[in-house]
Write a protein that holds these residues in place. Structure first.
Motif, PDB file in Angstrom:
ATOM      1  N   PRO A 181       0.798  -1.232   0.000  1.00 28.39           N
ATOM      2  CA  PRO A 181       0.000   0.000   0.000  1.00 28.39           C
ATOM      3  C   PRO A 181       0.833   1.285   0.000  1.00 28.39           C
ATOM      4  N   ALA A 182       2.075   1.231   0.451  1.00 29.15           N
ATOM      5  CA  ALA A 182       2.935   2.414   0.453  1.00 29.15           C
ATOM      6  C   ALA A 182       3.211   2.907  -0.969  1.00 29.15           C
ATOM      7  N   LEU A 183       2.986   2.051  -1.962  1.00 27.24           N
ATOM      8  CA  LEU A 183       3.240   2.419  -3.359  1.00 27.24           C
ATOM      9  C   LEU A 183       1.993   2.935  -4.069  1.00 27.24           C
ATOM     10  N   ALA A 184       0.907   3.129  -3.334  1.00 29.67           N
ATOM     11  CA  ALA A 184      -0.367   3.524  -3.939  1.00 29.67           C
ATOM     12  C   ALA A 184      -0.269   4.828  -4.736  1.00 29.67           C
ATOM     13  N   ASN A 185       0.580   5.734  -4.316  1.00 32.39           N
ATOM     14  CA  ASN A 185       0.688   7.029  -4.996  1.00 32.39           C
ATOM     15  C   ASN A 185       1.798   7.086  -6.036  1.00 32.39           C
ATOM     16  N   VAL A 186       2.488   5.978  -6.260  1.00 36.64           N
ATOM     17  CA  VAL A 186       3.547   5.928  -7.278  1.00 36.64           C
ATOM     18  C   VAL A 186       2.893   5.595  -8.613  1.00 36.64           C
ATOM     19  N   GLY A 187       3.201   6.361  -9.637  1.00 40.46           N
ATOM     20  CA  GLY A 187       2.624   6.129 -10.959  1.00 40.46           C
ATOM     21  C   GLY A 187       2.929   4.729 -11.475  1.00 40.46           C
ATOM     22  N   ILE A 188       1.934   4.110 -12.104  1.00 44.02           N
ATOM     23  CA  ILE A 188       2.091   2.733 -12.580  1.00 44.02           C
ATOM     24  C   ILE A 188       3.214   2.624 -13.612  1.00 44.02           C
ATOM     25  N   ASP A 189       3.408   3.650 -14.430  1.00 43.62           N
ATOM     26  CA  ASP A 189       4.487   3.592 -15.425  1.00 43.62           C
ATOM     27  C   ASP A 189       5.862   3.684 -14.762  1.00 43.62           C
TER      28      ASP A 189
END
Length: 142
Positions: free
Chosen positions: A108-116
């Protein structure tokens, strides 16, 4: 041959945006960087210089066949290599977006990291593993 020390950068060409991931200056720790537009890529890469290797995702169909997206990725890789004089390699990026989605789902810590950017990170980790296994260059030289 020992793998060359230095920063590695990966670029994942999304349908609208381009994800970037990079290692630290000596190439030991990788992380997703950001998602940018095509016009911002050269400036972002210049900010990361010196770069020992640039990995560009080569989108192939699951069958291995290259389509229009792969042609565009090849052309863009050549443009980047010419403009920045970087050692540039194409790396198969099949399933990087799927694995990036899974990575974001379980962390969940990566929720705001762009998928690309996460897909570029997955591509970079794949290329770094390939370097270690082959003890040197990995991917198709541009």
């Amino acid at each position: 041959m020992t793998p060359q020390i230095g920063r590695r950068v990966a670029r994942d060409l999304g349908s609208v945006r381009i994800g970037l991931a990079a290692t630290d200056a000596i190439g030991s720790v990788a992380s997703p960087r950001k998602v940018v537009s095509r016009s911002e890529v050269v400036g972002e890469l210049r900010d990361l210089l010196p770069i020992a290797r640039l990995y560009v995702g080569l989108p192939r169909h699951l069958s291995g066949v290259e389509g229009e997206a792969a042609k565009l990725a090849r052309e863009f890789a050549l443009e980047l290599k010419s403009e920045l004089s970087l050692a540039t390699f194409l790396v198969d990026e099949r399933l990087t977006t799927k694995s990036a989605s899974e990575l974001r789902r379980v962390n969940p810590a990566l929720a705001n990291v762009g998928i690309d950017a996460l897909a570029a990170y997955e591509l970079l980790e794949f290329a770094r593993a390939g370097e270690r296994l082959q003890v040197g260059e990995f991917g198709e030289p541009v």
